[in-house]
Enzyme design. Structure first.
Site, PDB file in Angstrom:
ATOM      1  N   LYS A  77      43.219  37.015  49.988  1.00  0.00           N
ATOM      2  CA  LYS A  77      44.344  37.848  50.481  1.00  0.00           C
ATOM      3  C   LYS A  77      44.290  39.226  50.326  1.00  0.00           C
ATOM      4  CE  LYS A  77      49.271  37.187  49.580  1.00  0.00           C
ATOM      5  NZ  LYS A  77      50.037  37.100  50.816  1.00  0.00           N
ATOM      6  N   GLY A  78      44.826  40.078  51.111  1.00  0.00           N
ATOM      7  CA  GLY A  78      44.956  41.532  50.831  1.00  0.00           C
ATOM      8  C   GLY A  78      45.219  42.122  49.278  1.00  0.00           C
ATOM      9  N   GLY A  79      44.454  42.775  48.663  1.00  0.00           N
ATOM     10  CA  GLY A  79      44.865  43.476  47.394  1.00  0.00           C
ATOM     11  C   GLY A  79      44.954  42.555  46.208  1.00  0.00           C
ATOM     12  N   VAL A  80      44.024  41.557  46.249  1.00  0.00           N
ATOM     13  CA  VAL A  80      43.930  40.748  44.998  1.00  0.00           C
ATOM     14  C   VAL A  80      42.750  41.041  44.096  1.00  0.00           C
ATOM     15  CG1 VAL A  80      44.980  38.635  46.283  1.00  0.00           C
ATOM     16  CG2 VAL A  80      42.541  38.959  46.331  1.00  0.00           C
ATOM     17  N   SER A  84      36.784  44.804  44.243  1.00  0.00           N
ATOM     18  CA  SER A  84      36.487  44.933  42.622  1.00  0.00           C
ATOM     19  C   SER A  84      35.400  43.989  42.280  1.00  0.00           C
ATOM     20  CB  SER A  84      37.711  45.098  41.890  1.00  0.00           C
ATOM     21  OG  SER A  84      38.539  45.829  42.337  1.00  0.00           O
ATOM     22  N   ASP A 106      35.698  45.179  55.884  1.00  0.00           N
ATOM     23  CA  ASP A 106      36.944  45.466  55.812  1.00  0.00           C
ATOM     24  C   ASP A 106      37.310  46.641  56.519  1.00  0.00           C
ATOM     25  OD1 ASP A 106      39.474  45.780  55.709  1.00  0.00           O
ATOM     26  OD2 ASP A 106      39.759  45.355  53.502  1.00  0.00           O
TER      27      ASP A 106
HETATM   28  N1  LIG Z   1      41.367  42.572  37.096  1.00  0.00           N
HETATM   29  C1  LIG Z   1      41.884  43.720  37.380  1.00  0.00           C
HETATM   30  N2  LIG Z   1      42.430  44.722  36.409  1.00  0.00           N
HETATM   31  C2  LIG Z   1      42.821  45.879  36.925  1.00  0.00           C
HETATM   32  N3  LIG Z   1      42.717  46.321  37.966  1.00  0.00           N
HETATM   33  C3  LIG Z   1      42.521  45.586  39.089  1.00  0.00           C
HETATM   34  C4  LIG Z   1      42.099  44.253  38.834  1.00  0.00           C
HETATM   35  N4  LIG Z   1      41.415  43.980  39.953  1.00  0.00           N
HETATM   36  C5  LIG Z   1      41.497  44.737  40.847  1.00  0.00           C
HETATM   37  N5  LIG Z   1      42.243  45.666  40.241  1.00  0.00           N
HETATM   38  C6  LIG Z   1      42.694  46.788  41.090  1.00  0.00           C
HETATM   39  O1  LIG Z   1      43.539  46.532  41.973  1.00  0.00           O
HETATM   40  C7  LIG Z   1      43.511  47.402  43.188  1.00  0.00           C
HETATM   41  C8  LIG Z   1      43.016  46.627  44.557  1.00  0.00           C
HETATM   42  O2  LIG Z   1      41.712  46.027  44.064  1.00  0.00           O
HETATM   43  P1  LIG Z   1      40.704  45.858  45.130  1.00  0.00           P
HETATM   44  O3  LIG Z   1      40.608  46.826  46.015  1.00  0.00           O
HETATM   45  O4  LIG Z   1      39.420  45.377  44.656  1.00  0.00           O
HETATM   46  O5  LIG Z   1      41.402  44.596  46.225  1.00  0.00           O
HETATM   47  P2  LIG Z   1      41.348  44.310  47.552  1.00  0.00           P
HETATM   48  O6  LIG Z   1      41.552  42.560  47.710  1.00  0.00           O
HETATM   49  O7  LIG Z   1      39.816  44.467  48.100  1.00  0.00           O
HETATM   50  O8  LIG Z   1      41.973  44.929  48.533  1.00  0.00           O
HETATM   51  P3  LIG Z   1      42.234  45.306  49.910  1.00  0.00           P
HETATM   52  O9  LIG Z   1      42.528  44.013  50.657  1.00  0.00           O
HETATM   53  O10 LIG Z   1      43.199  46.020  50.295  1.00  0.00           O
HETATM   54  O11 LIG Z   1      40.810  45.553  50.493  1.00  0.00           O
HETATM   55  C9  LIG Z   1      42.335  48.474  42.606  1.00  0.00           C
HETATM   56  O12 LIG Z   1      43.158  49.610  42.299  1.00  0.00           O
HETATM   57  C10 LIG Z   1      41.632  47.989  41.624  1.00  0.00           C
HETATM   58  O13 LIG Z   1      40.996  48.648  40.710  1.00  0.00           O
END
Ligand SMILES: Nc1ncnc2c1ncn2[C@@H]1O[C@H](COP(=O)(O)OP(=O)(O)OP(=O)(O)O)[C@@H](O)[C@H]1O
Length: 391
Positions: A77-80, A84, A106
């Site tokens: 899902k988005g933002g999970v 990272s 993406d």
């Molecule tokens: N375990 C964690 N602890 C603290 N911050 C986190 C953690 N995992 C991710 N983040 C933070 O959450 C935010 C979103 O993370 P990330 O970009 O990796 O998610 P994503 O699933 O790739 O998002 P999107 O779907 O928008 O591409 C970032 O600011 C990242 O630094």
């Protein structure tokens, strides 16, 4: 603050590894630092107490041990935390001596933000601050579109028929352009661009030394389309190839009646057959448990877990290998919880229970990843996160 002042005095040639050591000597666990013109900026992580929380072992030894090339796709899902987790995995592979490529499929890229380096522009760029070669690519559909055009040239069906002396039939089929066909298939140029890149990595000799390819995929819907795309094209191309053969046979008969030389099968353009073969290759790679693994990333909320369960069901249907589930952003252990934290923790424990009872997810290796007290940005921070997740 004192620590940062001290670190600012460290020489401009100091590497991120020695900065890690400095952070350790100061009693911190890690340092997310960037050196810009001799100045160091960054964040110190004091999360040693959290390390125990990441109990679910990912069996990284299994992931790293094989020398043959492997593809890892991280999705959810988005933002999970997909980016990272993907970036931290790529850094970890590279640190273990695997020349690695990390690719974002993406359209809303965040690899540059995650590495805290400019990796944009749609071309492979070296990631700074990693021991082994690590290249990163943010796929830019517009640039890829031009590349596809250059590679395929003008492969309209009309042109093919013209070259076969069948131009007069072409009007009936309309100007069916191969590129238009690819675009019209609606999965979107992003997925086509990604598939095209997978093919390049598989076929071009300059990429053969890269033994790990990590994909930071788009949120669930896009990714499912990406995985089913080769099948879709395979059947479309089959239909067009059949049609082409029928027309050729009819034209041969027509020409022989009028005393013209028969068209030789081997003279026919075979771009579609080649494309079909290449699509089959990609499809097989996505489904081959020896070469590919899809890692689902989620967070401990009911909505995210439900979506992960549906994602796993779809991947299973597509025969895409899945073995690991990362539950990211789990609240770390604490001796003195505020009311808010203790409510969230209770809820997270309940959700972890849901995973254990979910028929789709319960069989997966569960990797618990803690919520850190700072944003994960830059190679040192990714190394730190990678050491918590991938062990
Ligand atoms: N375990 C964690 N602890 C603290 N911050 C986190 C953690 N995992 C991710 N983040 C933070 O959450 C935010 C979103 O993370 P990330 O970009 O990796 O998610 P994503 O699933 O790739 O998002 P999107 O779907 O928008 O591409 C970032 O600011 C990242 O630094």
């Amino acid at each position: 603050m004192a620590a940062l002042l001290l670190l600012n005095r460290v020489s401009r040639t100091t590497s991120s590894i020695s900065l890690h050591r400095v952070a350790g000597a100061l009693g911190f666990d890690s340092l997310n630092a960037q050196i810009h013109g001799g100045r160091i900026s960054g964040t110190l992580f004091r999360v040693r107490s959290l390390a125990t929380l990441a109990e679910g072992a990912s069996r990284f030894d299994e992931m790293v041990s094989v020398n043959q090339r492997k593809f890892y796709l991280l999705g959810g899902k988005g933002g999970v935390g997909k980016t990272s987790c993907a970036a931290s995995l790529a850094v970890k592979f590279a640190s273990h001596g695997h020349p690695t490529i990390v690719v974002s499929t993406d359209p809303a890229h965040s690899l540059s933000d995650s590495f805290s380096q400019d990796l944009s522009g749609g071309v492979l760029k070296p990631v700074q601050g990693v021991d082994s070669p690590l290249l990163a690519l943010e796929i830019t559909p517009e640039i890829m579109k031009d590349e596809i055009k250059r590679q395929t040239g003008d492969k309209s069906v009309k042109n093919m028929m013209d070259s076969m002396g069948l131009g007069m039939f072409a009007g009936e089929l309309g100007d069916l352009n191969l590129e238009d066909m690819l675009n019209a298939a609606s999965p979107g140029i992003d997925e086509i661009a990604a598939i095209s890149k997978v093919l390049q990595f598989m076929e071009a000799p300059e990429y053969s030394r890269f033994t790990r390819i990590v994909f930071d995929t788009a949120p669930t819907g896009h990714t499912l389309r990406l995985l089913s795309l080769p099948d879709f094209y395979d059947s479309s191309i089959s239909k067009i190839t059949k049609l082409k053969k029928k027309i050729t046979a009819a034209a041969s008969a027509f020409k022989s009646v009028f005393g013209k030389k028969e068209i030789q099968q081997q003279e026919l353009p075979n771009e579609l057959d080649q494309l079909k073969e290449r699509m089959e290759k990609v499809r097989n790679v996505f489904r081959d448990a020896n070469t590919t693994e899809f890692v689902i990333v989620t967070i401990p909320t009911v909505m995210a877990i439900n979506e992960s369960s549906r994602l796993h069901a779809s991947l299973r249907k597509e025969n895409v290998p899945v073995h690991r589930l990362i539950v990211n952003q789990l609240l770390p252990q604490s001796e003195s919880d505020c009311k808010f934290c203790s409510m969230r923790r209770k809820e997270q424990t309940r959700v972890l229970g849901l995973i254990q009872n979910d028929t789709e997810l319960s069989g997966l290796k569960l990797i618990q990843s803690p919520l850190l007290d700072a944003e994960i940005r830059g190679v040192p921070a990714l190394k730190f996160m990678g050491d918590l997740i991938w062990k």
